[in-house]
Scaffold this active site. Structure first.
Site, short mmCIF file in Angstrom:
data_model
loop_
_atom_site.label_atom_id
_atom_site.label_comp_id
_atom_site.label_asym_id
_atom_site.label_seq_id
_atom_site.Cartn_x
_atom_site.Cartn_y
_atom_site.Cartn_z
N CYS A 1 0.83 -1.20 0.00
CA CYS A 1 0.00 0.00 0.00
C CYS A 1 0.87 1.27 0.00
O CYS A 1 1.58 1.51 -0.95
CB CYS A 1 -0.96 -0.06 1.19
SG CYS A 1 -2.32 1.05 1.01
N HIS B 1 -3.89 -5.22 0.84
CA HIS B 1 -3.28 -5.68 2.10
C HIS B 1 -3.29 -7.21 2.19
O HIS B 1 -4.31 -7.80 2.53
CB HIS B 1 -4.04 -5.09 3.29
CG HIS B 1 -3.79 -3.63 3.45
ND1 HIS B 1 -2.73 -3.11 4.16
CD2 HIS B 1 -4.45 -2.56 2.96
CE1 HIS B 1 -2.74 -1.80 4.10
NE2 HIS B 1 -3.78 -1.43 3.38
N GLU C 1 -1.91 -8.92 4.42
CA GLU C 1 -1.78 -9.37 5.82
C GLU C 1 -3.12 -9.56 6.52
O GLU C 1 -3.18 -10.23 7.55
CB GLU C 1 -0.90 -8.39 6.60
CG GLU C 1 -1.49 -6.99 6.87
CD GLU C 1 -1.31 -6.01 5.71
OE1 GLU C 1 -1.10 -6.45 4.57
OE2 GLU C 1 -1.42 -4.79 5.96
#
Ligand code: XMP
Length: 516
Positions: A81, A169, A171
């Site tokens: 990002c 993202h 994660e």
């Protein structure tokens, strides 16, 4: 030294999640401030560098910028990002404000399946986006490898330099295959093995503890909570009888807590345990006190006094030189304030910040590199029983924050009995280990009821059950009606002094988890 991935923190709310995902791939990871000098980064010998997301715009005058020479270290880089926008801008690309903010679920379509990040992954993936800025021109040497509805550069790479960038993202749980993308980066691109396991960590930690402590004596305040329990087991493995645990009964513990701790640690583990029964002292000091903050202060201060006095009696001949604490990694991660993200500054350092005056110990913090989930795995590795390793959080001031108004021995007894029923029923329903917390609260309000032929005038018990990731926000759990019914009927029938049960349906915010 462990093979490690270094994560530069640009203020993302997900930085710690990235670190945990990397560790779940059995690769050690460390979070460092975004402006750490490249020489310092190089000295850590990272196998890869991850640039976190963050709340800033790369073109903002106060944007957090790293030492640019980190890009010359010859180490693979993954920008997430804000992280990708950052290196793209440095290397000659362009970042602009997007037409519209891309937020929430999206579908990623992989255009170049030979990109190592997407190895063994399907062509189409659900991903989670959260960004306003957009990469509009790639730097030289980069090419797009995947797109979303909104972005033609959703994933980019420079294969020769091993630089990768993701606009989304990987994660977060809303990117269901994200962990595999991270695994591809750390194992495939960075060539890390799988050496970070709690089995390996035990040996490493034992060696480090022995090196630090030498032949000296260590004291540890054992509360029966996860962190101090695992710390106790680990220290005991390292230094055996050089460890003395001090367990303070503050009079506001759960039912059988003192007994369980003594059984597990003194009997099963054979740890030297000094049991300090200060019940009377605490309850006397709490007499007549109704203000929640005062209750907390009294308990905190009395604990320190009792603990301090107890340490003086440890191992007379070999007075303790060290004090062990169960400090965890999130408490010691260094962070620098980032414009636009005041929340980054608000950190609880409850375990950090030195010792009370007059305590002249050196600190041993054997868990300070671990996340909570790792502490639990470590506990299992060390043979700490499941009901301690996986127990729900319990506040330091104990039942005192769950008895509204004055804390009296009689009220403690009522709440202890009600709490034991909640724990027992939650465990047998299978929900106890699935949710964040479930407990009983005693309200000092009496109401009229009827039992048999008699009118009663007794207290109310509130049941609280919440789901949470970190205790900062929480949702109430929709417990099944039949479980609620069982809880209420058992509490009212079995706990003398209670004739009414209510269920708390407040989320946090606006409520708190504890009632205080
Ligand atoms: P609140 O009530 O603030 O609680 O929503 C958030 C989480 O923190 C726990 N808690 C404490 N834990 N010492 C602790 O170790 C304390 O003084 C304390 N007060 C609250 C609470 O149980 C919940 O998980």
């Amino acid at each position: 030294m462990n093979e490690q991935i270094v994560i530069l923190d640009f203020g993302s709310q997900y930085t710690q999640v990235i670190a945990r995902r990397v560790r779940e791939c059995n690769v050690y990871s460390t979070i460092i401030p975004f402006n750490t000098p490249a020489t310092k980064v190089a000295a850590m010998k990272p196998r890869g560098i991850i640039l976190s997301g963050g709340p800033s715009s790369v073109y903002a005058p106060d944007a957090p910028l790293p030492d640019q020479t980190i890009f010359e270290l010859g180490v693979p880089v993954l920008g997430i990002c804000f992280g990708v926008q950052l290196f793209a801008q440095f290397l000659g690309g362009k970042v602009e404000k997007g037409q519209k903010r891309e937020y929430g679920k999206g579908t990623l379509v992989v255009k170049d399946a030979s990109c190592e990040l997407f190895s063994k992954l399907p062509k189409s993936l659900q991903v989670w986006n959260s960004h306003g800025d957009k990469l509009t021109k790639l730097p030289n040497g980069f090419k797009p490898v995947a797109v979303t509805e909104n972005s033609e550069f959703a994933a980019i790479e420079n294969r020769a330099r091993k630089f990768f960038g993701l606009q989304f993202h990987p994660e977060v749980v809303h990117t269901p295959r994200g962990k595999e993308i991270i695994a591809n980066f750390v194992h495939g691109v960075c060539r890390c093995g799988k050496s970070w396991t709690m089995r390996n960590y035990v040996d490493q930690a034992v060696e480090e503890i022995r090196a630090q402590v030498g032949g000296e004596h260590v004291v540890l305040g054992l509360s029966g909570g996860v962190d101090s329990s695992v710390a106790a087991a680990l220290l005991h493995k390292a230094i055996g009888d050089q460890l003395t645990c001090i367990f303070v009964n503050n009079g506001v513990l759960r039912a059988r807590e003192a007994e369980v701790v003594q059984n597990v640690f003194a009997r099963s583990f054979n740890i030297k345990l000094q049991y300090e029964d200060a019940t009377k002292l605490f309850l006397t000091k709490l007499k007549g006190v109704t203000d929640p903050e005062r209750k907390r202060k009294i308990i905190g201060k009395t604990f320190i006094d009792v603990f301090q006095a107890a340490t003086k009696r440890v191992g007379k001949a070999n007075k303790a030189k060290f004090l062990a604490q169960g400090t965890l990694y999130p408490d010691v991660i260094e962070s620098v304030p980032i414009a636009g993200n005041p929340a980054a500054l608000i950190k609880s350092h409850h375990n950090v910040g030195g010792l009370p005056k007059g305590m002249k110990f050196q600190l041993v913090e054997p868990l300070k590199n671990l996340f909570k989930d790792e502490v639990r795995l470590l506990g299992e590795e060390l043979g700490v029983p499941k009901d301690i390793v996986w127990r729900q959080p319990f506040p330091g001031p104990g039942l005192a924050v769950r008895i509204l108004g004055e804390v009296t021995p009689a009220r403690c007894e009522i709440l202890r009995n009600a709490d034991a029923i909640v724990v027992e029923e939650m465990k047998s329903s299978g929900l106890y280990y699935k949710i964040w917390q479930s407990f009983a609260v005693l309200l000092p309000v009496r109401s009229v009821g009827v039992m048999g032929d008699e009118r009663t005038y007794e207290y109310t018990i509130a049941i609280r059950a919440v789901e949470s990731q970190d205790g900062m926000t929480a949702d109430w759990v929709k417990l099944p009606y039949d479980l609620l019914e069982k809880l209420a009927s058992r509490i009212i029938n079995e706990v003398k002094g209670v004739n009414r049960c209510v269920f708390d349906i407040t989320s946090k915010p606006p409520g708190t988890i504890e009632w205080e």
